[in-house]
Write a protein that holds these residues in place. Sequence first.
Motif, short mmCIF file in Angstrom:
data_model
loop_
_atom_site.label_atom_id
_atom_site.label_comp_id
_atom_site.label_asym_id
_atom_site.label_seq_id
_atom_site.Cartn_x
_atom_site.Cartn_y
_atom_site.Cartn_z
N MET A 1 0.83 -1.19 0.00
CA MET A 1 0.00 0.00 0.00
C MET A 1 0.87 1.26 0.00
O MET A 1 0.53 2.25 -0.65
CB MET A 1 -0.94 0.02 1.22
N SER A 25 13.38 -4.42 5.04
CA SER A 25 14.44 -5.24 4.44
C SER A 25 15.18 -4.48 3.35
O SER A 25 14.62 -3.58 2.71
CB SER A 25 13.82 -6.50 3.83
N THR A 28 13.40 -4.84 -0.17
CA THR A 28 12.29 -3.93 -0.46
C THR A 28 12.81 -2.52 -0.72
O THR A 28 12.33 -1.84 -1.63
CB THR A 28 11.26 -3.92 0.71
N ASN A 44 13.61 4.85 10.10
CA ASN A 44 12.44 5.74 10.11
C ASN A 44 12.74 7.14 10.67
O ASN A 44 12.30 8.14 10.09
CB ASN A 44 11.29 5.09 10.90
N VAL A 58 2.62 0.49 7.61
CA VAL A 58 3.04 -0.84 8.07
C VAL A 58 1.83 -1.62 8.58
O VAL A 58 0.74 -1.08 8.71
CB VAL A 58 4.13 -0.74 9.17
N ALA A 85 -5.48 -0.92 9.33
CA ALA A 85 -6.84 -1.31 9.71
C ALA A 85 -6.91 -1.49 11.23
O ALA A 85 -6.01 -2.09 11.83
CB ALA A 85 -7.21 -2.62 9.01
N1 LIG Z 1 -3.75 -4.44 1.52
C1 LIG Z 1 -4.87 -3.71 1.54
O1 LIG Z 1 -5.82 -3.89 0.78
C2 LIG Z 1 -5.00 -2.60 2.52
C3 LIG Z 1 -6.01 -1.65 2.36
C4 LIG Z 1 -6.09 -0.59 3.28
C5 LIG Z 1 -5.19 -0.51 4.32
N2 LIG Z 1 -4.22 -1.46 4.46
C6 LIG Z 1 -3.29 -1.35 5.57
O2 LIG Z 1 -2.04 -1.07 5.00
C7 LIG Z 1 -1.01 -1.54 5.89
C8 LIG Z 1 0.04 -2.23 5.06
O3 LIG Z 1 -0.55 -3.34 4.40
P1 LIG Z 1 0.21 -4.01 3.17
O4 LIG Z 1 -0.74 -5.01 2.63
O5 LIG Z 1 0.76 -2.97 2.25
O6 LIG Z 1 1.41 -4.73 3.96
P2 LIG Z 1 2.85 -5.22 3.41
O7 LIG Z 1 2.77 -5.52 1.95
O8 LIG Z 1 3.31 -6.27 4.36
O9 LIG Z 1 3.76 -3.93 3.55
C9 LIG Z 1 4.23 -3.50 4.79
C10 LIG Z 1 5.54 -2.77 4.55
O10 LIG Z 1 5.97 -2.25 5.81
C11 LIG Z 1 7.37 -2.40 5.85
N3 LIG Z 1 7.79 -2.40 7.26
C12 LIG Z 1 7.56 -3.33 8.21
N4 LIG Z 1 8.09 -2.94 9.39
C13 LIG Z 1 8.65 -1.73 9.17
C14 LIG Z 1 9.37 -0.83 9.96
N5 LIG Z 1 9.61 -1.06 11.27
N6 LIG Z 1 9.81 0.33 9.41
C15 LIG Z 1 9.58 0.60 8.11
N7 LIG Z 1 8.92 -0.23 7.29
C16 LIG Z 1 8.47 -1.38 7.81
C17 LIG Z 1 7.64 -3.71 5.17
O11 LIG Z 1 8.98 -3.74 4.73
P3 LIG Z 1 9.65 -5.11 4.16
O12 LIG Z 1 9.01 -5.34 2.84
O13 LIG Z 1 11.06 -4.75 4.05
O14 LIG Z 1 9.33 -6.17 5.17
C18 LIG Z 1 6.65 -3.66 4.02
O15 LIG Z 1 7.21 -3.06 2.90
C19 LIG Z 1 -1.69 -2.44 6.91
O16 LIG Z 1 -1.71 -1.79 8.15
C20 LIG Z 1 -3.10 -2.63 6.36
O17 LIG Z 1 -4.05 -2.71 7.42
C21 LIG Z 1 -4.08 -2.47 3.57
#
Ligand SMILES: NC(=O)c1ccc[n+]([C@@H]2O[C@H](COP(=O)([O-])OP(=O)(O)OC[C@H]3O[C@@H](n4cnc5c(N)ncnc54)[C@H](OP(=O)(O)O)[C@@H]3O)[C@@H](O)[C@H]2O)c1
Length: 258
Positions: A1, A25, A28, A44, A58, A85
């Motif tokens: 996202m 990572s 990424t 960050n 995140v 969420a």
């Molecule tokens: N997917 C949906 O449809 C949707 C819709 C609305 C809202 N959301 C919300 O969006 C958020 C992210 O969802 P997503 O599906 O995009 O998840 P995701 O693909 O797992 O992406 C999360 C990202 O956060 C990074 N990350 C993790 N820990 C971190 C840290 N300490 N500092 C900096 N970056 C960090 C990860 O990096 P790495 O890749 O390096 O691990 C990854 O790139 C969630 O909270 C979700 O509730 C999602």
Amino acid sequence: MGRAVAQGMIDSGFPASSLVMTAKSEDTCASASSDLGVEVLRENPLAVRDADIAVVCVKPKDVAKVVSEISAPLKEEAPIVSIAAGITNSVLTEACQAQHAVIRAMPNTPCAIHKGITVLSPSEGVTSSQLELSLRIFDCLGRTYVLDEQHMDTVTGLSASGPAFIFVMIESLADGAVARGLPRQIAIEMAAQMVFGAASMVLATGRHPAALKDDVTTPAGCTIAGLLALEDGRIRSVISRAIEIASQRASELGEPKV
Ligand SMILES: NC(=O)c1ccc[n+]([C@@H]2O[C@H](COP(=O)([O-])OP(=O)(O)OC[C@H]3O[C@@H](n4cnc5c(N)ncnc54)[C@H](OP(=O)(O)O)[C@@H]3O)[C@@H](O)[C@H]2O)c1
């Protein structure tokens, strides 16, 4: 996202050099940097030092930690927006020790192609210029709404989970046509275009979907025959209950695990 938000901003004219992203990572960081042409860091606190706004993308379990890390180095007047969420404004405020205005946001995956919906819910104390700055970001990704926080779990179930429900429907519509001999690829494309056209009619005319449905339904015709088959399968309650259950689940995501 996070990538979708950045891509939408860049496509809408924000210079890539105006953004700084972070990831956990190295992989990424490298791929986001080469795909988007944006500086991507792993720290960050370093990333937010000169920022006018921080958008935290995140997973819900990581939000409080990231918000607490960026709170001190981020300029006092810069708001923090979280798209996680189930994570409430009060959790965000506590995580930054009330040092920043916080805004809970809920985008959806069609934001990646600028056809999304984002609902923003500002906490008390967010100024109009802080909200405007947040809207400038999410307006790049589709329609935006500003709603009271009490609706956020419901919009999570409707607009954020909803694309998955529509994908299943498109697949099922195509399956029905494939069962009748239409090639799969044409069936999927036609089902998707049909859903797009029907949704566009609701938005363009502002008419109630039931009235638009009646327009398609010739007495003794094929559409009423299909509609009755849908009603036999309790289509309305099944779909409405999916939204209700997804919204309920969204409200549980921010709760501590026992
Ligand atoms: N997917 C949906 O449809 C949707 C819709 C609305 C809202 N959301 C919300 O969006 C958020 C992210 O969802 P997503 O599906 O995009 O998840 P995701 O693909 O797992 O992406 C999360 C990202 O956060 C990074 N990350 C993790 N820990 C971190 C840290 N300490 N500092 C900096 N970056 C960090 C990860 O990096 P790495 O890749 O390096 O691990 C990854 O790139 C969630 O909270 C979700 O509730 C999602």
